[in-house]
Motif scaffolding. Structure first.
Motif, PDB file in Angstrom:
ATOM      1  N   SER A 130      67.784  27.513  35.904  1.00 40.85           N
ATOM      2  CA  SER A 130      68.037  28.260  34.662  1.00 40.85           C
ATOM      3  C   SER A 130      68.520  27.322  33.563  1.00 40.85           C
ATOM      4  O   SER A 130      68.161  27.485  32.394  1.00 40.85           O
ATOM      5  N   ILE A 131      69.328  26.331  33.951  1.00 39.45           N
ATOM      6  CA  ILE A 131      69.827  25.354  32.981  1.00 39.45           C
ATOM      7  C   ILE A 131      68.702  24.418  32.536  1.00 39.45           C
ATOM      8  O   ILE A 131      68.494  24.185  31.340  1.00 39.45           O
ATOM      9  N   ILE A 132      67.936  23.911  33.520  1.00 33.47           N
ATOM     10  CA  ILE A 132      66.870  22.943  33.227  1.00 33.47           C
ATOM     11  C   ILE A 132      65.792  23.554  32.334  1.00 33.47           C
ATOM     12  O   ILE A 132      65.359  22.958  31.351  1.00 33.47           O
ATOM     13  N   GLU A 133      65.356  24.782  32.684  1.00 34.98           N
ATOM     14  CA  GLU A 133      64.226  25.391  31.986  1.00 34.98           C
ATOM     15  C   GLU A 133      64.654  26.395  30.924  1.00 34.98           C
ATOM     16  O   GLU A 133      63.824  27.039  30.300  1.00 34.98           O
ATOM     17  N   LYS A 134      65.993  26.538  30.743  1.00 30.82           N
ATOM     18  CA  LYS A 134      66.533  27.445  29.714  1.00 30.82           C
ATOM     19  C   LYS A 134      65.960  28.858  29.875  1.00 30.82           C
ATOM     20  O   LYS A 134      65.489  29.474  28.910  1.00 30.82           O
ATOM     21  N   TRP A 135      66.005  29.367  31.102  1.00 30.48           N
ATOM     22  CA  TRP A 135      65.491  30.705  31.376  1.00 30.48           C
ATOM     23  C   TRP A 135      66.324  31.775  30.674  1.00 30.48           C
ATOM     24  O   TRP A 135      67.557  31.719  30.662  1.00 30.48           O
ATOM     25  N   SER A 136      65.654  32.751  30.128  1.00 27.95           N
ATOM     26  CA  SER A 136      66.323  33.957  29.654  1.00 27.95           C
ATOM     27  C   SER A 136      66.665  34.812  30.875  1.00 27.95           C
ATOM     28  O   SER A 136      66.247  34.508  31.994  1.00 27.95           O
ATOM     29  N   ILE A 137      67.379  35.897  30.674  1.00 30.25           N
ATOM     30  CA  ILE A 137      67.720  36.778  31.801  1.00 30.25           C
ATOM     31  C   ILE A 137      66.460  37.374  32.433  1.00 30.25           C
ATOM     32  O   ILE A 137      66.318  37.350  33.663  1.00 30.25           O
ATOM     33  N   PRO A 138      65.502  37.908  31.634  1.00 32.17           N
ATOM     34  CA  PRO A 138      64.267  38.425  32.252  1.00 32.17           C
ATOM     35  C   PRO A 138      63.502  37.356  33.024  1.00 32.17           C
ATOM     36  O   PRO A 138      62.922  37.643  34.081  1.00 32.17           O
ATOM     37  N   HIS A 210      53.676  35.130  31.045  1.00 31.02           N
ATOM     38  CA  HIS A 210      54.073  35.244  32.447  1.00 31.02           C
ATOM     39  C   HIS A 210      53.444  34.122  33.283  1.00 31.02           C
ATOM     40  O   HIS A 210      54.084  33.572  34.186  1.00 31.02           O
ATOM     41  N   PHE A 211      52.189  33.787  32.975  1.00 21.85           N
ATOM     42  CA  PHE A 211      51.498  32.746  33.729  1.00 21.85           C
ATOM     43  C   PHE A 211      52.162  31.385  33.484  1.00 21.85           C
ATOM     44  O   PHE A 211      52.334  30.592  34.419  1.00 21.85           O
ATOM     45  N   LEU A 212      52.543  31.116  32.243  1.00 17.59           N
ATOM     46  CA  LEU A 212      53.236  29.863  31.929  1.00 17.59           C
ATOM     47  C   LEU A 212      54.563  29.777  32.670  1.00 17.59           C
ATOM     48  O   LEU A 212      54.958  28.701  33.137  1.00 17.59           O
ATOM     49  N   LEU A 213      55.250  30.905  32.799  1.00 15.39           N
ATOM     50  CA  LEU A 213      56.506  30.926  33.541  1.00 15.39           C
ATOM     51  C   LEU A 213      56.258  30.621  35.013  1.00 15.39           C
ATOM     52  O   LEU A 213      57.019  29.890  35.640  1.00 15.39           O
ATOM     53  N   GLU A 214      55.168  31.154  35.552  1.00  9.55           N
ATOM     54  CA  GLU A 214      54.823  30.884  36.949  1.00  9.55           C
ATOM     55  C   GLU A 214      54.424  29.426  37.136  1.00  9.55           C
ATOM     56  O   GLU A 214      54.754  28.814  38.161  1.00  9.55           O
ATOM     57  N   LEU A 215      53.746  28.835  36.155  1.00  8.32           N
ATOM     58  CA  LEU A 215      53.356  27.428  36.258  1.00  8.32           C
ATOM     59  C   LEU A 215      54.577  26.521  36.256  1.00  8.32           C
ATOM     60  O   LEU A 215      54.611  25.506  36.948  1.00  8.32           O
ATOM     61  N   GLY A 216      55.587  26.859  35.463  1.00  7.21           N
ATOM     62  CA  GLY A 216      56.800  26.061  35.409  1.00  7.21           C
ATOM     63  C   GLY A 216      56.969  25.332  34.088  1.00  7.21           C
ATOM     64  O   GLY A 216      56.186  25.480  33.146  1.00  7.21           O
ATOM     65  N   LYS A 217      57.980  24.494  34.029  1.00  6.81           N
ATOM     66  CA  LYS A 217      58.369  23.826  32.791  1.00  6.81           C
ATOM     67  C   LYS A 217      57.338  22.788  32.353  1.00  6.81           C
ATOM     68  O   LYS A 217      56.768  22.079  33.171  1.00  6.81           O
ATOM     69  N   GLY A 218      57.089  22.711  31.043  1.00  9.22           N
ATOM     70  CA  GLY A 218      56.326  21.619  30.474  1.00  9.22           C
ATOM     71  C   GLY A 218      54.883  21.911  30.125  1.00  9.22           C
ATOM     72  O   GLY A 218      54.202  21.074  29.536  1.00  9.22           O
ATOM     73  N   PHE A 219      54.375  23.114  30.464  1.00 12.57           N
ATOM     74  CA  PHE A 219      52.965  23.418  30.224  1.00 12.57           C
ATOM     75  C   PHE A 219      52.735  23.964  28.821  1.00 12.57           C
ATOM     76  O   PHE A 219      53.443  24.855  28.363  1.00 12.57           O
ATOM     77  N   ALA A 220      51.719  23.434  28.160  1.00  7.53           N
ATOM     78  CA  ALA A 220      51.277  23.949  26.855  1.00  7.53           C
ATOM     79  C   ALA A 220      49.804  24.339  26.987  1.00  7.53           C
ATOM     80  O   ALA A 220      48.993  23.545  27.479  1.00  7.53           O
ATOM     81  N   PHE A 221      49.479  25.534  26.542  1.00  8.55           N
ATOM     82  CA  PHE A 221      48.104  26.040  26.677  1.00  8.55           C
ATOM     83  C   PHE A 221      47.188  25.384  25.646  1.00  8.55           C
ATOM     84  O   PHE A 221      47.501  25.330  24.454  1.00  8.55           O
ATOM     85  N   ILE A 222      46.049  24.877  26.117  1.00  7.26           N
ATOM     86  CA  ILE A 222      45.055  24.252  25.231  1.00  7.26           C
ATOM     87  C   ILE A 222      43.880  25.188  24.973  1.00  7.26           C
ATOM     88  O   ILE A 222      43.482  25.402  23.827  1.00  7.26           O
ATOM     89  N   GLY A 223      43.300  25.760  26.024  1.00  6.78           N
ATOM     90  CA  GLY A 223      42.168  26.652  25.804  1.00  6.78           C
ATOM     91  C   GLY A 223      41.569  27.174  27.100  1.00  6.78           C
ATOM     92  O   GLY A 223      41.915  26.725  28.203  1.00  6.78           O
ATOM     93  N   ARG A 224      40.671  28.136  26.956  1.00  6.35           N
ATOM     94  CA  ARG A 224      39.941  28.707  28.095  1.00  6.35           C
ATOM     95  C   ARG A 224      38.454  28.411  27.909  1.00  6.35           C
ATOM     96  O   ARG A 224      37.988  28.206  26.787  1.00  6.35           O
ATOM     97  N   GLN A 225      37.736  28.382  29.029  1.00  4.76           N
ATOM     98  CA  GLN A 225      36.302  28.076  29.002  1.00  4.76           C
ATOM     99  C   GLN A 225      36.043  26.837  28.140  1.00  4.76           C
ATOM    100  O   GLN A 225      35.215  26.845  27.226  1.00  4.76           O
ATOM    101  N   TYR A 226      36.783  25.795  28.452  1.00  6.81           N
ATOM    102  CA  TYR A 226      36.708  24.532  27.701  1.00  6.81           C
ATOM    103  C   TYR A 226      35.384  23.848  28.026  1.00  6.81           C
ATOM    104  O   TYR A 226      35.129  23.490  29.174  1.00  6.81           O
ATOM    105  N   ARG A 227      34.565  23.654  27.018  1.00  6.24           N
ATOM    106  CA  ARG A 227      33.197  23.151  27.253  1.00  6.24           C
ATOM    107  C   ARG A 227      33.163  21.628  27.315  1.00  6.24           C
ATOM    108  O   ARG A 227      33.748  20.946  26.477  1.00  6.24           O
ATOM    109  N   ILE A 228      32.491  21.127  28.332  1.00  3.42           N
ATOM    110  CA  ILE A 228      32.183  19.702  28.402  1.00  3.42           C
ATOM    111  C   ILE A 228      30.677  19.576  28.607  1.00  3.42           C
ATOM    112  O   ILE A 228      30.055  20.413  29.260  1.00  3.42           O
TER     113      ILE A 228
END
Length: 341
Positions: A130-138, A210-228
């Motif tokens: 909670s301290i490391i990731e600064k979690w709110s109560i929820p 919610h998904f970012l919370l499940e992934l954990g600290k440090g994740f930033a969303f870039i995109g979906r269906q990222y084309r290469i």
């Protein structure tokens, strides 16, 4: 006209300075109040426990002591001295003796949630995290509900479990961000429901926080269906993130059934492309996660022979894990380690 523009600029600057100072002052005031509140409640808990331990005459109050205190203190001070609050004040002192006082970085509401956890190791982990990731109560409630500590501890030996409980989950290498399984109960997909990978992806995007919370600290969303594009053929990575701590892209491919060897080969291709075409100066090699409903560990082992150590295959669950099953496995591991010593 020029003077008017200059005045407006200076005035806006003044507004910014006042607002910034006021907000910082509010935060400092809240922090100061939180420190005083925790220390006050801890001391009240100490008084209650010491009164209870004061001999047979005081012990006769037994369970009625908290009820009597709640009534009398409410009549004197009003709200703040409910029976529930007094119980948690008492538990705060018992759970955090003078050598282990609660951290001022968390609020009283955090500690009320933490004190609901009987196991000291588990409680310590959620406090540190909670301290490391600064979690709110929820957020704290969500991670408790999803048994994060038990899921992280299940693959560790005794020393690693104790370190996890004491320090929280440190992130310094790719393995540190991997969870197996990932809990996706927040998607609200009933188990018998026949869903597609597109629907799974869509629901994750709809519940991205919610998904970012499940992934954990440090994740930033870039995109979906990222084309290469390779050889005039387009390929699409389901989800792309950037990890701010590890300084690398994290690619996730979703599978609604079991992960196959071809999925590993495909992800390995994505990793090669990102490392050579998307990485910029300062970026570390990308991490790939094939996230599947099921996986065959032996098949995965052979399929990943001589393949990048940055590639992982994890399972996901659409329901909350069975806490007692996880706890039993961890206790068996702890006891097994003790018997070997």
């Amino acid at each position: 006209m020029t003077e008017s523009i200059h005045f407006n600029f200076e005035y806006k600057k003044l507004i910014g300075q006042i607002s910034s100072t006021y907000q910082q002052g509010q935060l400092k005031a809240i922090h100061a109040v939180n420190i005083n509140l925790l220390e006050t409640y801890w001391q009240i808990g100490q008084y209650i426990v010491e009164f209870e331990q004061g001999g047979a005459e005081r012990a006769k109050y037994g369970k009625s002591l908290i009820n009597k205190l709640a009534d009398d203190l409410f009549n004197i001070h009003g709200k703040g001295f409910s029976r529930s609050n007094l119980i948690y004040m008492r538990l705060l002192y018992l759970g955090y003796p003078i050598s282990e006082k609660p951290s001022h970085l968390l609020s009283w509401s955090h500690y009320v949630e933490l004190l609901k956890i009987d196991d000291k190791l588990e409680r310590s982990f959620y406090e540190q995290q909670s301290i490391i990731e600064k979690w709110s109560i929820p957020e704290l409630r969500r991670q408790k509900k999803a048994s994060l500590f038990l899921r992280l501890a299940i693959a560790k030996d005794k020393d690693a479990i104790l370190q996890l409980a004491k320090q929280g989950q440190a992130i310094s290498r790719p393995n540190d961000i991997i969870r197996d399984p990932y809990i996706l109960d927040f998607l609200k997909i009933p188990e018998p429901h026949q869903y597609t990978e597109s629907e799974l992806e869509r629901r994750i995007i709809e519940h991205l926080q919610h998904f970012l919370l499940e992934l954990g600290k440090g994740f930033a969303f870039i995109g979906r269906q990222y084309r290469i594009t390779l050889g005039n053929r387009h390929h699409y990575v389901d989800l792309v993130f950037y990890h701010r701590i590890l300084k690398c892209f994290v690619l996730i491919d979703l599978k609604k059934e079991e992960a196959g060897y071809e999925d590993i080969g495909q992800m390995n291709m994505y990793l090669g492309y990102f490392e050579n075409e998307e990485n910029t100066e300062g970026d570390n090699p990308p991490i790939g996660i094939v996230l599947a409903k099921q996986k065959d560990d032996l098949l995965i082992q052979y399929a990943m022979h001589n393949i990048s150590s940055q590639l992982f295959v994890s399972k996901y669950q659409l329901y909350l894990p069975d806490r007692e099953e996880l706890r039993a496995i961890i206790e068996e591991q702890l006891n097994s380690d003790e018997s070997l010593n």
